[in-house]
Structure formats: structure tokens, C-alpha cells
Design a protein around this motif. Structure first.
Motif, PDB file in Angstrom:
ATOM      1  N   SER A  59       0.906  -1.248   0.102  1.00 38.33           N
ATOM      2  CA  SER A  59      -0.057   0.108   0.051  1.00 38.33           C
ATOM      3  C   SER A  59       0.795   1.358   0.155  1.00 38.33           C
ATOM      4  CB  SER A  59      -0.953   0.153   1.126  1.00 38.33           C
ATOM      5  OG  SER A  59      -0.622  -0.917   2.192  1.00 38.33           O
ATOM      6  N   SER A  60       1.917   1.104   0.486  1.00 34.33           N
ATOM      7  CA  SER A  60       2.975   2.407   0.597  1.00 34.33           C
ATOM      8  C   SER A  60       3.150   2.751  -0.920  1.00 34.33           C
ATOM      9  CB  SER A  60       4.131   2.014   1.017  1.00 34.33           C
ATOM     10  OG  SER A  60       5.168   1.263   0.083  1.00 34.33           O
ATOM     11  N   PHE A  61       2.999   2.153  -2.109  1.00 32.19           N
ATOM     12  CA  PHE A  61       3.158   2.473  -3.374  1.00 32.19           C
ATOM     13  C   PHE A  61       1.953   2.873  -4.027  1.00 32.19           C
ATOM     14  CE2 PHE A  61       7.511   1.209  -4.091  1.00 32.19           C
ATOM     15  CZ  PHE A  61       7.752   0.392  -3.172  1.00 32.19           C
ATOM     16  N   ASN A  62       0.683   2.551  -3.564  1.00 31.77           N
ATOM     17  CA  ASN A  62      -0.685   3.114  -3.933  1.00 31.77           C
ATOM     18  C   ASN A  62      -0.289   4.658  -4.478  1.00 31.77           C
ATOM     19  OD1 ASN A  62      -3.047   2.956  -4.821  1.00 31.77           O
ATOM     20  ND2 ASN A  62      -4.063   2.971  -3.062  1.00 31.77           N
ATOM     21  N   GLN A  63      -0.921   4.920  -5.618  1.00 33.17           N
ATOM     22  CA  GLN A  63      -0.923   6.224  -6.404  1.00 33.17           C
ATOM     23  C   GLN A  63       0.248   6.593  -6.938  1.00 33.17           C
ATOM     24  OE1 GLN A  63      -3.827   7.808  -6.663  1.00 33.17           O
ATOM     25  NE2 GLN A  63      -4.705   6.048  -5.488  1.00 33.17           N
ATOM     26  N   GLN A  64       1.428   5.607  -6.777  1.00 30.88           N
ATOM     27  CA  GLN A  64       2.769   5.817  -7.599  1.00 30.88           C
ATOM     28  C   GLN A  64       2.444   5.437  -9.038  1.00 30.88           C
ATOM     29  OE1 GLN A  64       6.300   4.723  -5.698  1.00 30.88           O
ATOM     30  NE2 GLN A  64       5.564   5.379  -3.499  1.00 30.88           N
ATOM     31  N   ILE A  65       3.543   5.821 -10.005  1.00 32.59           N
ATOM     32  CA  ILE A  65       3.658   5.319 -11.227  1.00 32.59           C
ATOM     33  C   ILE A  65       4.701   4.337 -11.199  1.00 32.59           C
ATOM     34  CG2 ILE A  65       4.178   5.710 -13.487  1.00 32.59           C
ATOM     35  CD1 ILE A  65       3.039   8.610 -12.977  1.00 32.59           C
ATOM     36  N   VAL A  66       4.505   2.851 -11.546  1.00 29.64           N
ATOM     37  CA  VAL A  66       5.444   2.030 -11.697  1.00 29.64           C
ATOM     38  C   VAL A  66       5.622   1.337 -13.053  1.00 29.64           C
ATOM     39  CG1 VAL A  66       5.081   1.469  -9.155  1.00 29.64           C
ATOM     40  CG2 VAL A  66       3.810   0.183 -10.915  1.00 29.64           C
ATOM     41  N   GLU A  67       6.582   0.710 -13.057  1.00 32.45           N
ATOM     42  CA  GLU A  67       7.022  -0.147 -14.341  1.00 32.45           C
ATOM     43  C   GLU A  67       6.438  -1.750 -14.276  1.00 32.45           C
ATOM     44  OE1 GLU A  67      10.105   2.195 -17.175  1.00 32.45           O
ATOM     45  OE2 GLU A  67      10.640   0.181 -16.326  1.00 32.45           O
ATOM     46  N   VAL A  68       5.671  -2.251 -15.002  1.00 33.22           N
ATOM     47  CA  VAL A  68       4.987  -3.313 -14.745  1.00 33.22           C
ATOM     48  C   VAL A  68       5.189  -4.439 -15.998  1.00 33.22           C
ATOM     49  CG1 VAL A  68       2.738  -5.102 -14.571  1.00 33.22           C
ATOM     50  CG2 VAL A  68       3.094  -2.541 -13.351  1.00 33.22           C
ATOM     51  N   LEU A  69       5.952  -5.672 -15.806  1.00 31.95           N
ATOM     52  CA  LEU A  69       6.143  -6.520 -16.804  1.00 31.95           C
ATOM     53  C   LEU A  69       5.036  -7.485 -16.915  1.00 31.95           C
ATOM     54  CD1 LEU A  69       7.732  -8.274 -19.011  1.00 31.95           C
ATOM     55  CD2 LEU A  69       8.893  -9.671 -17.040  1.00 31.95           C
ATOM     56  N   VAL A  70       4.202  -7.532 -18.015  1.00 24.07           N
ATOM     57  CA  VAL A  70       2.798  -8.192 -18.108  1.00 24.07           C
ATOM     58  C   VAL A  70       3.299  -9.794 -18.342  1.00 24.07           C
ATOM     59  CG1 VAL A  70       1.038  -8.657 -19.416  1.00 24.07           C
ATOM     60  CG2 VAL A  70       1.304  -6.392 -18.469  1.00 24.07           C
ATOM     61  N   GLU A  71       2.962 -10.652 -17.476  1.00 27.67           N
ATOM     62  CA  GLU A  71       2.980 -12.237 -17.621  1.00 27.67           C
ATOM     63  C   GLU A  71       1.894 -12.965 -17.988  1.00 27.67           C
ATOM     64  OE1 GLU A  71       5.406 -10.882 -13.846  1.00 27.67           O
ATOM     65  OE2 GLU A  71       5.214 -13.060 -13.716  1.00 27.67           O
ATOM     66  N   GLU A  72       0.574 -12.497 -17.629  1.00 32.82           N
ATOM     67  CA  GLU A  72      -0.520 -13.144 -17.921  1.00 32.82           C
ATOM     68  C   GLU A  72      -1.858 -12.358 -18.481  1.00 32.82           C
ATOM     69  OE1 GLU A  72      -0.300 -14.835 -13.728  1.00 32.82           O
ATOM     70  OE2 GLU A  72      -1.927 -15.945 -14.441  1.00 32.82           O
ATOM     71  N   GLN A  73      -2.518 -12.998 -19.420  1.00 30.94           N
ATOM     72  CA  GLN A  73      -3.500 -12.201 -19.780  1.00 30.94           C
ATOM     73  C   GLN A  73      -4.609 -12.956 -19.358  1.00 30.94           C
ATOM     74  OE1 GLN A  73      -3.884  -9.419 -21.306  1.00 30.94           O
ATOM     75  NE2 GLN A  73      -6.141  -9.896 -21.361  1.00 30.94           N
ATOM     76  N   LYS A  74      -5.652 -12.673 -18.645  1.00 31.27           N
ATOM     77  CA  LYS A  74      -6.990 -13.100 -18.240  1.00 31.27           C
ATOM     78  C   LYS A  74      -8.038 -12.617 -19.054  1.00 31.27           C
ATOM     79  CE  LYS A  74      -5.073 -15.548 -14.625  1.00 31.27           C
ATOM     80  NZ  LYS A  74      -4.905 -16.867 -14.641  1.00 31.27           N
TER      81      LYS A  74
END
Ligand code: SF4
Length: 428
Positions: A364-379
Motif C-alpha cells: 500500500s505504500s506504493f499506491n498512487q505511484q507510477i511503476v513499470e509492470v512486466l505483463v506476464e499473464e492475460q486473463k
């Protein structure tokens, strides 16, 4: 002919199963889960439970599919050689010769004679094996090391995986370049990853430094590393090399010097604490997770309370908690003051509850932040991926697997961070 591979245990076993799959497919065998002609079980022996699960899989394999050619390998068969020789297995191995899977199968097809191959585990050379891609994960595991010389008092691994040994430096780099063509993140793994050291004098930091020159490779994650291997050279690389993921998994195992000594661990709490402080100076937001065994012989209620206290003080973000598992043949198995299962279970539950709390606070300390996400799964309705600091992120958008997106985090849903992609160039 068709084949399937059932893998138990750690990232090294998962990598080795990928290697066997690649070699079999190159030899013209086809991967098929349902009723395969060949069933391979890559077993695990890290706990009694893992042994039991491995044995159960082996027994069920022929019962469910009597005509299948059954091949068994790995730590459990290595550890319980005699017992496994009584099972209805066609090719029985330990941890060596997994790379020879195709030759062994050809030999069996010619003779239809049971093949059993075991070796002394103490003098094993590194068994050369490479892969080109990783089918089972978007983040590719790369095995660089095998075996361990530490002989922690509770651990069976050195007896079943043998002496510490490392993959050739140039071979590893060549393999990493190949894998990076298809995977943006590589997870370096081994039985004792941090002890990576090649015959020509290269260590883990050298490998990471050279691998980070591979353009296609965006992230390098270390599966697990001992605190004693985080030397000044590594710390300097951690400071300068942004491709090293912002996550370190560093086993503590116990929260008192008394139990650490009985475990034959190579550090005390003071040393561990100072190293954690040093890491956090270099990477303030880093995710530090750990392993802890509860209920090791001689662990009193007071000593367990110390474990809870130090875990809070060190602000781990996740604890892999394990109730001590008595492994025949290890030093701890013959120690006095063994702890009863009820107490072990109760302590494990308390530690897991604390871990969930710490994990929630960190996420939760990262909520509202901008991060880089490596997408691993597509549902169907959303995509799942991880950040460099190993936060699991859910995005209600249809995104491309193995692509890194800029994501704005908006809220938590059942302890999973939710985010949406920024309409930026890098996300196009
Ligand atoms: S470092 Fe200790 S716990 Fe880890 S594999 Fe080696 S002996 Fe086992």
C-alpha cells in the motif's frame, strides 16, 4: 511419441524440466499432458512433505496411465534411492544425467530394460545444460549454479545436490543472450546462487555486470542470495546497475544467535542487520523478503518471540515461513529439544500472519505511484504482472505479455494492487 513432465520443488528443478522438454521436442517427441506415452517426474526432497508428495506422484503415474514409460529424477529419488528402486519405474535417476534424457529414452526403447543410474554426489562436475526459451513462465529462470557446501544443520540439499559448482561464464552469457530474445526478465537461480564462481575466476557480480549489457534484457532478478555473499563488489554493482531488480530474497532462517549457531548459519544477527541497513541506504524502496524456519530444535517460546521482534525491526516485506522438518541424515535431526508439531504449527501461523501484515503495508505504500509492470499473464478481463520490486499488479486492460508498461497504481483489491496504463509513448 508424446511426453509430459511433472515438476516439484524449486526454480532449479523447473529450469531442468524446461531443459528436458526442449531436448525432447528437438528430438521429435511431443509435449502432451493427457495420457502421454512418457511421464517424467522431477522430484523434490526439501521437506518430508515434499518427499511424500513426490512418492505419491510416482505411485499414481502408472496407476492412472499403466502404459506410460515412467522416468523419475531429482532430489527425492536421489535421497531415497533404495526406496525408489522398489517402485515400478522404467528409468530411475537422481540429480545427474537429466540432460541425457533423450539418449536414456532411446536406450530404453531398444532394450525395454529398466535403467537405474546413481552417482556419488560429492564429486559431481557441473552438468552442462542450456535452454533457449522458457515455456512455463514469462520471467525466464536461468540455472547458473548447482550444489552447496554450507551444510546448514537442518538441510538435506548438500547431500542430494552435491558440491557447489557453477556454469561456465561464457556459456552462461551466450545462453542469457538467447533467452533475452524472448524474455525481458531473467531470474538467476541455483541451489546456492550467491556462491556462483567459475573456474576462470568470475563471480555473480561479474555475471550480472556482463548480462546487463544485453540490450533486449530489461531486468535481472536473483532468486535467492545469502547475506554473506552481498560483498562490497556486489553493493557497488547494486548502486550502479538499474537492471538489477529492486528485490532481494535473503534467508534469515532464525531470529536469535543461539538458533543461528545451532543451524550452522554463517552469520549472526548483528552482521545481518548491518547488511540490511547498507542495502537500504543504496536502494531505500527495495523489497527484501526472507525464509524463516520455526520450531528448529532448542527454539524456546522466548527465542521465537525474538524472531517476531527482529522480523518487525528489519521490515521484511514477505516471509516464507516453514515449520522445521526433521530430515534424516542431517545434524538437526539428532539434536535434543525437538519441538512438537502443535507448537511448530502455531508459531508458523503467527509468523505468516505477521508476514501478511508487512506485505500489505509495503504494497500500500506504493499506491498512487507510477511503476513499470512486466505483463506476464492475460486473463479475460485483466492482465497480471510484476514490478521490479516484485509487487503483483492487476490491470483491467488487455495488454501484451512480456511487454513492460508504465502503470499508475490506483487502489488495492484483496491485497493486490490495481493500476491502469499511462497513455505514454513507451506504452504504445
Ligand atoms: S545454504 Fe544451507 S539451506 Fe541453503 S542449500 Fe545450502 S545447506 Fe541448504
Amino acid at each position: 511419441m508424446t511426453f509430459t513432465i511433472i515438476t516439484l520443488g524449486c526454480k532449479v528443478n523447473i529450469y531442468e524440466s524446461e531443459m528436458m522438454r526442449e531436448r525432447l521436442e528437438k528430438a521429435g517427441y511431443h509435449y502432451q499432458k493427457e495420457n502421454p506415452d512418457i511421464t517424467i517426474i522431477n522430484t523434490c526432497s526439501v521437506t518430508n512433505m515434499a518427499d511424500k508428495k513426490s512418492e505419491k506422484m510416482v505411485r499414481q503415474a502408472k496407476k492412472n496411465n499403466p502404459h506410460t514409460i515412467l522416468i523419475v529424477a531429482g532430489c527425492s529419488s536421489e535421497n531415497k534411492r533404495i526406496k525408489y528402486q522398489d517402485f515400478d519405474i522404467d528409468i530411475l535417476l537422481g540429480n545427474k544425467d537429466k540432460s541425457k534424457i533423450v539418449d536414456l529414452l532411446k536406450k530404453w526403447e531398444q532394450t525395454k530394460q529398466k535403467i537405474t543410474q546413481f552417482y556419488s554426489t560429492r564429486e559431481l562436475p557441473f552438468e552442462n545444460m542450456t535452454i533457449e526459451e522458457f515455456h512455463s513462465h514469462t520471467r525466464a529462470f536461468l540455472k547458473i549454479q548447482d550444489g552447496c557446501n554450507n551444510f546448514c544443520s537442518y538441510c538435506i540439499i548438500p547431500y542430494v545436490r552435491g558440491t557447489a559448482r557453477s556454469k561456465d561464464f561464457q556459456e552462461t552469457l551466450k545462453e542469457a543472450k538467447k533467452i533475452a530474445q524472448k524474455h525481458k526478465e531473467i531470474v538467476l537461480t541455483g541451489i546456492h546462487t550467491g556462491s556462483y564462481f567459475t573456474t576462470d575466476g568470475h563471480d555473480l557480480t561479474d555475471l550480472i555486470h556482463e548480462m546487463s549489457k544485453i540490450d533486449e534484457l530489461k531486468r535481472i532478478r536473483i532468486s535467492s542470495i545469502e547475506i554473506t555473499e552481498l560483498n562490497e563488489k556486489f553493493m557497488t554493482e547494486l548502486k550502479q546497475n538499474s537492471k538489477i531488480c529492486n528485490h532481494l530474497h535473503i534467508p534469515l532462517q532464525a531470529g536469535s544467535d543461539e538458533i543461528l549457531t545451532r543451524m550452522n548459519r554463517k552469520y549472526d544477527l548483528n552482521y545481518f542487520e548491518n547488511k540490511i541497513k547498507q542495502i537500504r541506504k543504496i536502494r531505500p524502496q527495495i523489497n527484501i523478503s526472507t525464509d524463516i524456519i520455526v520450531g528448529h530444535p532448542f527454539e524456546t517460546d522466548e527465542l521465537f518471540e525474538q524472531t517476531l521482534k527482529i522480523v518487525k525491526k528489519l521490515q521484511f516485506t514477505k516471509i516464507h515461513a516453514f515449520p522445521y522438518s526433521k530430515r534424516e541424515g542431517t545434524k538437526s535431526a539428532s539434536m535434543e529439544h525437538q519441538i512438537d508439531n502443535f507448537t511448530k504449527k502455531e508459531r508458523n501461523q503467527r509468523l505468516i500472519a505477521l508476514s501478511n501484515q508487512l506485505e500489505r503495508v509495503y504494497a500500500s505504500s506504493f499506491n498512487q505511484q507510477i511503476v513499470e509492470v512486466l505483463v506476464e499473464e492475460q486473463k479475460d478481463a485483466y492482465s497480471i504482472g510484476h514490478t521490479s520490486n516484485y509487487l503483483k499488479i492487476k490491470i483491467y486492460e488487455s495488454l501484451t505479455i512480456n511487454q513492460i508498461y508504465q502503470v499508475k497504481l490506483t487502489n488495492l483489491e484483496n491485497d493486490v494492487l490495481i493500476g491502469s496504463t499511462l497513455k505514454t509513448k513507451s506504452n504504445q
